[in-house]
Design a protein around this motif. Structure first.
Motif, mmCIF file in Angstrom:
data_model
loop_
_atom_site.group_PDB
_atom_site.id
_atom_site.type_symbol
_atom_site.label_atom_id
_atom_site.label_comp_id
_atom_site.label_asym_id
_atom_site.label_seq_id
_atom_site.Cartn_x
_atom_site.Cartn_y
_atom_site.Cartn_z
ATOM 1 N N UNK A 121 0.839 -1.201 0.000
ATOM 2 C CA UNK A 121 0.000 0.000 0.000
ATOM 3 C C UNK A 121 0.878 1.257 0.000
ATOM 4 N N UNK A 122 0.640 2.158 -0.939
ATOM 5 C CA UNK A 122 1.362 3.431 -0.931
ATOM 6 C C UNK A 122 0.669 4.377 0.038
ATOM 7 N N UNK A 123 1.374 4.735 1.084
ATOM 8 C CA UNK A 123 0.811 5.576 2.139
ATOM 9 C C UNK A 123 0.967 7.059 1.811
ATOM 10 N N UNK A 124 2.115 7.428 1.239
ATOM 11 C CA UNK A 124 2.369 8.839 0.920
ATOM 12 C C UNK A 124 3.377 8.929 -0.212
ATOM 13 N N UNK A 125 3.265 10.012 -0.976
ATOM 14 C CA UNK A 125 4.233 10.315 -2.034
ATOM 15 C C UNK A 125 4.362 11.834 -2.101
ATOM 16 N N UNK A 126 5.576 12.320 -1.996
ATOM 17 C CA UNK A 126 5.818 13.758 -1.994
ATOM 18 C C UNK A 126 6.946 14.097 -2.968
ATOM 19 N N UNK A 127 6.842 15.246 -3.590
ATOM 20 C CA UNK A 127 7.937 15.765 -4.405
ATOM 21 C C UNK A 127 8.182 17.219 -4.042
ATOM 22 N N UNK A 128 9.414 17.646 -4.169
ATOM 23 C CA UNK A 128 9.785 19.036 -3.900
ATOM 24 C C UNK A 128 10.810 19.488 -4.924
ATOM 25 N N UNK A 129 10.575 20.647 -5.544
ATOM 26 C CA UNK A 129 11.463 21.144 -6.591
ATOM 27 C C UNK A 129 12.318 22.300 -6.084
ATOM 28 N N UNK A 130 13.549 22.345 -6.580
ATOM 29 C CA UNK A 130 14.478 23.431 -6.284
ATOM 30 C C UNK A 130 15.059 23.930 -7.602
ATOM 31 N N UNK A 131 15.137 25.234 -7.746
ATOM 32 C CA UNK A 131 15.695 25.845 -8.959
ATOM 33 C C UNK A 131 17.043 26.478 -8.639
ATOM 34 N N UNK A 132 18.051 26.109 -9.424
ATOM 35 C CA UNK A 132 19.390 26.684 -9.287
ATOM 36 C C UNK A 132 19.676 27.550 -10.498
ATOM 37 N N UNK A 133 19.994 28.817 -10.273
ATOM 38 C CA UNK A 133 20.208 29.740 -11.387
ATOM 39 C C UNK A 133 21.329 30.721 -11.050
ATOM 40 N N UNK B 173 22.565 34.834 -11.750
ATOM 41 C CA UNK B 173 22.164 36.167 -12.200
ATOM 42 C C UNK B 173 23.424 36.981 -12.489
ATOM 43 N N UNK B 174 23.648 37.222 -13.763
ATOM 44 C CA UNK B 174 24.881 37.898 -14.182
ATOM 45 C C UNK B 174 24.966 39.326 -13.651
ATOM 46 N N UNK B 175 23.822 39.996 -13.509
ATOM 47 C CA UNK B 175 23.823 41.391 -13.065
ATOM 48 C C UNK B 175 24.368 41.520 -11.645
ATOM 49 N N UNK B 176 23.966 40.612 -10.766
ATOM 50 C CA UNK B 176 24.416 40.659 -9.374
ATOM 51 C C UNK B 176 25.591 39.715 -9.113
ATOM 52 N N UNK B 177 25.904 38.879 -10.122
ATOM 53 C CA UNK B 177 26.956 37.863 -9.980
ATOM 54 C C UNK B 177 26.695 36.975 -8.774
ATOM 55 N N UNK B 178 25.452 36.595 -8.632
ATOM 56 C CA UNK B 178 25.028 35.748 -7.525
ATOM 57 C C UNK B 178 24.316 34.505 -8.058
ATOM 58 N N UNK B 179 24.538 33.388 -7.376
ATOM 59 C CA UNK B 179 23.783 32.172 -7.649
ATOM 60 C C UNK B 179 22.549 32.179 -6.755
ATOM 61 N N UNK B 180 21.435 31.737 -7.312
ATOM 62 C CA UNK B 180 20.193 31.752 -6.540
ATOM 63 C C UNK B 180 19.606 30.351 -6.465
ATOM 64 N N UNK B 181 19.180 29.989 -5.263
ATOM 65 C CA UNK B 181 18.512 28.720 -5.027
ATOM 66 C C UNK B 181 17.100 29.020 -4.553
ATOM 67 N N UNK B 182 16.112 28.486 -5.280
ATOM 68 C CA UNK B 182 14.712 28.808 -4.995
ATOM 69 C C UNK B 182 13.903 27.548 -4.757
ATOM 70 N N UNK B 183 12.926 27.672 -3.863
ATOM 71 C CA UNK B 183 11.956 26.615 -3.625
ATOM 72 C C UNK B 183 10.624 27.291 -3.364
ATOM 73 N N UNK B 184 9.729 27.202 -4.330
ATOM 74 C CA UNK B 184 8.475 27.926 -4.206
ATOM 75 C C UNK B 184 8.728 29.421 -4.169
ATOM 76 N N UNK B 185 8.171 30.089 -3.163
ATOM 77 C CA UNK B 185 8.359 31.536 -3.022
ATOM 78 C C UNK B 185 9.610 31.884 -2.239
ATOM 79 N N UNK B 186 10.297 30.889 -1.720
ATOM 80 C CA UNK B 186 11.505 31.127 -0.936
ATOM 81 C C UNK B 186 12.740 31.089 -1.827
ATOM 82 N N UNK B 187 13.706 31.939 -1.532
ATOM 83 C CA UNK B 187 14.952 31.912 -2.285
ATOM 84 C C UNK B 187 16.100 32.479 -1.450
#
Length: 208
Positions: free
Chosen positions: A85-97, A99-113
């Motif tokens: 029996x499958x009790x639960x299944x969850x997924x979570x996405x993270x975006x790695x990008x 930004x050349x203007x700020x020379x910063x790497x950004x890690x985002x998850x939903x509205x958080x970054x």
């Protein structure tokens, strides 16, 4: 003739070195130390990942291509009379990008970054998952044995269509951890403790 042979030999050596270099630094993900605990509202997961990118992926990020990483969690229970029996299944996405203007790497998850001065700093945080609620508190029986599975992978389907065709056919973009599997009994789980780790808390998995 001797000159031609020397040039040919040098060319072959260069090709072999380039070929070897392409395999000297493979991209890799693996799961380390997955642990479930009982939180105030449910069962929460913490895990670490060994995560490294190859030069092709690093170059893609530096050129403005966002990479999407997906963490997948599955929870099941054995049944002697039928399929598990499958009790639960969850997924979570993270975006790695990057930004050349700020020379910063950004890690985002939903509205958080969060922003980081280097790729290594961003990957270090991406490799530390904390306080991800994967099951409701009343959703598991305390005396029942459950089976948990966890992995992280690079999700090419979220990339621009122009990259998907070439990326799917290129092994340098094939980045996925093997499933880490373990069993547990809820009655034996510890209560969640305070953690000093700095990380992006998952923004509530999509529940799939």
């Amino acid at each position: 003739m001797h000159c031609c042979r020397s040039q040919l030999r040098a060319l072959l050596v260069g090709v072999l070195l380039s070929f070897a270099a392409s395999f000297a630094w493979p991209a890799d993900i693996s799961v380390r130390h997955p642990q479930l605990a009982i939180g105030d509202e449910g069962y929460v997961l913490a895990a670490d990942f060994n995560l490294s990118l190859n030069p092709r992926l690093e170059d893609a990020v530096a050129r403005g291509v966002a990479l999407y990483f997906v963490v997948e969690f599955e929870l099941s229970r054995s049944r002697w009379y039928w399929l598990d029996e499958q009790v639960a299944a969850r997924t979570q996405s993270f975006q790695l990008s990057y930004h050349a203007l700020t020379r910063q790497y950004r890690l985002s998850s939903g509205a958080l970054h969060q922003s980081f001065p280097s790729l290594d700093d961003a990957l270090r945080i991406l490799s530390r998952l904390r306080n991800w609620q994967v099951a409701e508190k009343g959703g598991l029986r305390s005396d029942q044995t459950y089976f948990a599975s966890l992995r992280m992978r690079l999700d090419l389907t979220q990339m621009p269509k122009t990259f998907q065709v070439s990326a799917l056919a290129n092994r340098d973009w094939n980045l996925s951890a093997e499933w880490a599997r373990w069993q547990f009994t809820p009655a034996d789980l510890p209560a969640v403790g305070a953690s000093g780790a700095t990380t992006i808390a998952p923004a509530g998995g999509d529940g799939r």
